[in-house]
Scaffold this active site. Sequence first.
Site: not given
Lengths: 347, 343
Positions: A71, A180, A208-209, A319
């Site tokens: 992603h 990420d 995605e998140e 994150h």
Amino acid sequence: MSENSETSRLYDLIGRLSRLCGTSGDEGDVREFIKTQLPADCEVSTDSIGNLIVFRKGSKTPKNKIMFCAHMDEVGFIITDIVSDGRLKFAPVGGISPSVVFGRRVVLKSGRVGVIAAKPIHHLHGDDDDKQPKIEDLSIDIGAADKEEAEKLAERGEYCYFDGAYEEFGEGFIKGKALDDRVGCAIMLMMLNGELPYDTWFVFTVQEEIGTRGAACAAYNVKPDIAVVLETTTACDIPGSEEEKTVCRLGSGVVVSFMDRSTIYDRELYRLGRDAAEKAGVKHQTKSLVAGGNDSGALHKAVGGIRTMALSVPTRYLHSPACVMKKEDTQATLAAARAVIDRLAVL
Amino acid sequence: MNITDILEKLCGAAGVSGAEDDAAKAAAEILRNYTDDVRIDASGCVYGFVGSRDNGKPAVLLEAHIDEIGFIVTHIDEKGFLKVGNCGGTDRRLYAAQSVTVHTESGDIRGVISTLPPHVRKDDKSTMKTEDVCIDIGYTSRESAAKVVSPGDRVTIDTPLAKLNGTRVTAKATDDRAGAAAVLYALELVKGKNIPYNIEILLASQEEVGTRGAAIGAYNVSAKTALATDTSFAYTSDDKHEDCGEMGKGVMIGISPILDRTVTAELKKLAADGKIPFQPEIMGGRTGTDADVISLTKGGIRTGLLSIPIKYMHTPVEVVDTEDILAVSRLMAAFVTGGAENV
């Protein structure tokens, strides 16, 4: 490409991708950059939700249609309101702990710098410094004196990003924001720019998140037989964590998952992934705890079922503005991704 | 150098309490533009003397502190993570996953304050305790980490200066490099002017651990009158008006029982006459600044306090308005160029 120049190309890509800003719903800059890094001999399209879908012919045509997936989006913020003292209220885009928001510098999409904090510790009472301020109680200060001035400088709905410098440190570690899953994107670009044994699809997904939304559309648009998700996963190999909650470790290689909170992975593919890594001499581990989730959650249930596996880079402080990885694990994940194609093609 | 350039250079240097070396050197370098009479003492205090030591003129001391809050490495664990203690009042609300720089004898190295992911953390509502802070420096054993880091090394959260809207800027350590910048810029404002005083400069060490450097430094100067400058709280909407000044509204002139009444009155008058924006800061006793100890040094030094409004004090994202810093410089310049009745 020699091994050394390939490694330096990989980290050059990761660094450039990490510095780009692209939260869920705002992946355009990342997508445009990735397009500039694609080889000439591939077919490229962008679907209506924003996924970048790339097909490249390999030496042979596989029995199974194989799709790799990573992603493009990262966690970030969106401006929700401008208040009387000229500060900006905001909401997180994706899952962000309030503890990694306080005392940070952020960059608005416009390039304007802001900071997130609150009244100083000197003005807290009792045990108030034991309490982590909630995101809804915080605001972004861009140096505006009042609401009127702020309204000229920022707008509601504008995206905002962590200011996390990408750099190498320690004994072969890297840190930065948005690793990420820009690392997954970089690995796919390395595969696309190398030799492919079989025709392969590569999808750079969006959103995605905020709930693996792009992957749901990508699955329908590509309809692969097998999907391989290239991701990052939580490593808790740090002081203060109990052994059984470590999940995975930096320096122990690519993570091949059997289950996370979104997916029970195809058992045969799980074993195949470990076996392929082993035979290729690639360090590998599995997750020792059912935690996290990724695009697999949407993919494995889509279009009547797609057999799905996940290969992940173990990552600390996901994150946050300072995600930490060990370089050798990133290389192991690239090697494992290459190693599984031959097996998946003829499964 | 303009005020922003001075501030950027000072904030960019490391100087956690007791290890002020880099910041002290950066300040001394700027100070040498105005005088050759510059020294740094064993405690980390920076001194400058502008004028002549034998012209018989009285001296006025311009003071700010040069140290900043931070951490000190206390232990290296078996996996190569660093345990730390705090130097000064660090803010526990911002520890998690902060990028830091460890200042070692052989140079700076990067690290991240280690933080447990959500599945392991008990809750998201409590802040991390300083004793639980572990710094991840990307080393995998005590043996290898100990080749680079030593207990006693200082740690800062590094955020170099960045411009916000207008004249506001954000950086670490503006408490009190903004004060130091104000002092240095005051020298720029009086450069080449025939002034009735000698000017002594003190940029004191170890304020953040209890105004220790000023106790040493104020003894070592000859001035009987001092203007101390530090940062103080600027209002934000989550705070109380009565506890704060206002950013962008000029120098905060301290009014307190510990401050000299005539000096304070003169500062107010000079600000009003010179159209220098100012606001009063009223305190019922001690000020929590170096003024508290300077005023008691060597049988008493008459001391005034000028403060710069700052938001988010003791975070790496402190915000100051350079116009407020300039107001302090202008008021200091007005004071030292004024008549002998000031001293």
